[in-house]
Design an enzyme around this catalytic site. Structure first.
Site, PDB file in Angstrom:
ATOM      1  N   HIS A   1       0.834  -1.208   0.000  1.00  0.00           N
ATOM      2  CA  HIS A   1       0.000   0.000   0.000  1.00  0.00           C
ATOM      3  C   HIS A   1       0.869   1.258   0.000  1.00  0.00           C
ATOM      4  CE1 HIS A   1      -3.439   2.608   1.105  1.00  0.00           C
ATOM      5  NE2 HIS A   1      -2.541   3.234   1.830  1.00  0.00           N
ATOM      6  N   GLU A   2       1.887   1.287   0.853  1.00  0.00           N
ATOM      7  CA  GLU A   2       2.755   2.469   0.921  1.00  0.00           C
ATOM      8  C   GLU A   2       3.539   2.644  -0.369  1.00  0.00           C
ATOM      9  OE1 GLU A   2       2.165   4.546   3.085  1.00  0.00           O
ATOM     10  OE2 GLU A   2       0.993   3.252   4.396  1.00  0.00           O
TER      11      GLU A   2
ATOM     12  N   HIS B   1       1.623   4.527  -2.899  1.00  0.00           N
ATOM     13  CA  HIS B   1       1.728   5.989  -2.840  1.00  0.00           C
ATOM     14  C   HIS B   1       2.981   6.469  -3.563  1.00  0.00           C
ATOM     15  CE1 HIS B   1      -1.712   6.595  -0.348  1.00  0.00           C
ATOM     16  NE2 HIS B   1      -1.222   5.955   0.701  1.00  0.00           N
TER      17      HIS B   1
END
Length: 226
Positions: free
Chosen positions: A97-98, A101
């Site tokens: 998920h990170e 980004h």
């Protein structure tokens, strides 16, 4: 109006507690389940970044639990120490998920840029909005209280824009994990659960801000009618 606003704030508060509890329980459950390939969160984050040509983005451990984030200024994916070194399904979901980004940043994802532009106003609204509303009402300075309300509206706008940013990062994360073969088909469902509960926390934050704005607005309306 005040009573309805307070009731709504109470309901949102309870819902937020339920969501936080769901996230913590889901995360704790799948933090104890290792992925079949034995890869750590840091290893998966590094592999996804390299696969997207982001070799300059660092992967670093950061103290605390669920303190994972991507720093666009330092170009660093920072994973909480447990997730950095853990081979758990939860750690891989968060790490991916990170990295999502970081990929958004590299691709110039529109909503990420919009959110960044709103951050100064949202930060000001978080720190000064409630003070100006309450102080203005106590002093009878309606204009000051209205300014505080407008500033707090920036917080809600920031949180609204955050939703597509977070949902997109989770979508990318699941695609990374599936397409690159880090998780089996059976392991994808737990990863999706972790990311879904995490996304709901952002929905709850927005709902809380909207309820607070409604309450502040009801106070201002009541004062103007006196």
């Amino acid at each position: 109006m005040d009573i309805l606003a307070l009731l709504l704030m109470g309901l949102v508060f309870v819902a937020s507690l339920v969501i936080q509890g769901g996230l913590q329980a889901t995360f704790a459950r799948f933090s104890r389940v290792a992925n079949s390939r034995g890869l750590t969160g840091a290893e998966v984050a590094r592999a996804i970044l390299d696969a997207h040509g982001l070799t300059h983005v660092r992967v670093e451990p950061v103290p605390g639990a669920l303190t994972d984030h991507y720093d666009p200024h330092a170009k660093a994916v920072r994973l909480s120490e447990p997730n950095y070194a853990s081979p758990s399904l939860a750690a891989l979901a968060v790490a991916a998920h990170e990295v999502g980004h970081a990929v958004q940043d590299a691709n110039g994802y529109t909503w990420l840029r919009v959110r960044a532009s709103l951050w100064p106003a949202a930060s000001l609204g978080t720190n000064l909005g409630p003070i100006l509303v309450v102080g203005g009402l106590m002093l009878g300075a309606i204009g000051l209280a209205k300014l505080g309300l407008y500033l707090y509206l920036a917080v809600a706008l920031f949180q609204l824009v955050t939703l597509p940013v977070e949902f997109d990062a989770s979508r990318r994360a699941l695609e990374f994990l599936r397409r690159m073969g880090f998780l089996s088909q059976q392991e994808m469902a737990p990863a999706r659960q972790v990311l879904t509960w995490a996304a709901l926390t952002y929905v709850a934050a927005l709902a809380s801000s909207l309820a607070t704005i409604l309450y502040y607005a009801s106070l201002l309306m009541g004062r103007r009618e006196e």
